[in-house]
Design an enzyme around this catalytic site. Structure first.
Site, PDB file in Angstrom:
ATOM      1  N   ASP A  97       0.833  -1.193   0.000  1.00 46.58           N
ATOM      2  CA  ASP A  97       0.000   0.000   0.000  1.00 46.58           C
ATOM      3  C   ASP A  97       0.876   1.253   0.000  1.00 46.58           C
ATOM      4  OD1 ASP A  97      -2.178  -1.679   0.173  1.00 46.58           O
ATOM      5  OD2 ASP A  97      -2.335  -1.510   2.355  1.00 46.58           O
ATOM      6  N   LYS A  98       0.313   2.349  -0.444  1.00 48.81           N
ATOM      7  CA  LYS A  98       1.059   3.603  -0.559  1.00 48.81           C
ATOM      8  C   LYS A  98       1.832   3.941   0.710  1.00 48.81           C
ATOM      9  CE  LYS A  98       0.309   8.599  -1.110  1.00 48.81           C
ATOM     10  NZ  LYS A  98      -0.701   9.668  -1.335  1.00 48.81           N
TER      11      LYS A  98
END
Length: 326
Positions: free
Chosen positions: A139-140
């Site tokens: 995830d970011k």
């Protein structure tokens, strides 16, 4: 953009009676069975000059195979000079240590400025590999280790290893709540029924298994070491929220910040100021997709999590006999 490929071959005795998709996977091992099945369904495969579009059909010895297919290229994305922390690289793979805030793959709202764009700049030939060799994502705002394939054979073998659960990924996390013991969350995950950018535990979802153990206990939080068996989107975050121990700072699954009894200003400020999920991919172990060598990498916990852990330790030391069940 895409480019065309042509593959030809002949089924021999070892292929006799096998499903078409299985036999083609044996004949062309550089391409995944999933990709080959797509080619079959798209009428890109012929046997003895006749279109063969049923993956389940059995094959015969001596049949002439021809595949005229297209492979999507990453050329639609631009190379960008974005710094990557490369911890290992050879002719077939590279392993990077991703920082918080860096998206892995372009998508809605993030057309560029991603790991993929950085890979195209660092190694232009990776444009020939679908998705620029990305076989799994973080995830970011999750930090840590991820492996990238630099060739189609390496990508095929890494994807297969992931599907067989032969790649070991371990994470460090800080969860809300005082946990007394580790365990396993074995709950299927799918898209949220109404919030399409969120995931949720759903009995109709795909299987998802997360193992966790307690690494350090605090008054109202717990440091965890987690291991994934599967790799569903947001898996750790969803599973920990499901058992009522969401990750500190998780903007999607964490819920509102709950007050802690007798919390110092330093602790309150540290928790309010931690704006990402406290999750770090700390260990990656796999067999090299080409040489078969067993390889392992480790990444230390990033500075923001280290600082938060120090504040949590100080709070726990100041209240040695107090456990806050939140």
């Amino acid at each position: 953009m895409s480019h065309a490929i042509e593959l030809t071959g002949v089924f021999d005795a070892q292929h006799y009676g096998k499903r078409l998709d299985q036999a083609l996977s044996d004949l062309f091992p550089d391409y995944s069975r999933t990709r080959i099945k797509e080619w079959i369904l798209q009428d890109m495969v012929t046997l003895d000059g006749q279109v063969a579009n049923k993956p389940r059909d059995k094959v015969m010895e001596g049949q002439q195979v021809r595949i005229l297919a297209t492979i999507e290229e990453a050329h639609q994305w631009l190379p960008q000079d974005i710094e990557l922390d490369i911890v290992y690289e050879d002719d077939d793979i590279l392993v990077i240590d991703k920082p918080a805030g860096l998206v892995v793959h372009p998508g809605a709202g993030t057309p560029d400025g991603t790991v993929l764009n950085a890979l195209l700049h660092h190694y232009p030939a990776i444009a020939e590999v679908p998705r620029a060799g990305i076989v799994h994502r973080l995830d970011k705002d999750t930090t840590g280790l991820m492996v990238v394939a630099k060739s189609i054979p390496a990508q095929t073998h890494l994807v297969d290893a992931l599907q067989r659960r032969d790649i070991t990924r371990e994470y460090e996390a800080i969860a809300v709540g005082h946990m007394t013991a580790g365990g396993t969350v074995d709950e299927p995950i799918s898209r949220h029924s109404t919030l399409r950018t969120h995931m949720a535990v759903n009995p109709m979802g795909k299987p998802a298994v997360t193992h966790y153990r307690v690494a350090e206990k605090f008054r109202a939080h717990t440091r965890l070491r987690l291991r994934l068996e599967t790799g569903r989107t947001h898996q750790i975050r969803v599973h920990m929220a499901y058992i009522k121990h969401p990750l500190v700072g998780d903007p999607v699954y964490g819920g509102r910040l709950r007050p802690i009894r007798q919390a110092t200003p330093e602790l309150t400020e540290a928790l309010r100021g931690f704006k990402r999920q406290a999750l770090h991919a700390t260990m990656l172990r796999l067999e090299h997709p080409i040489t078969g060598e067993l390889m392992e990498w480790h990444s230390p916990i990033p500075a923001d999590m280290v600082e938060l852990l120090e504040v949590l330790r100080a709070d726990t030391a100041a209240h040695p006999d107090d456990i806050v069940w939140i």
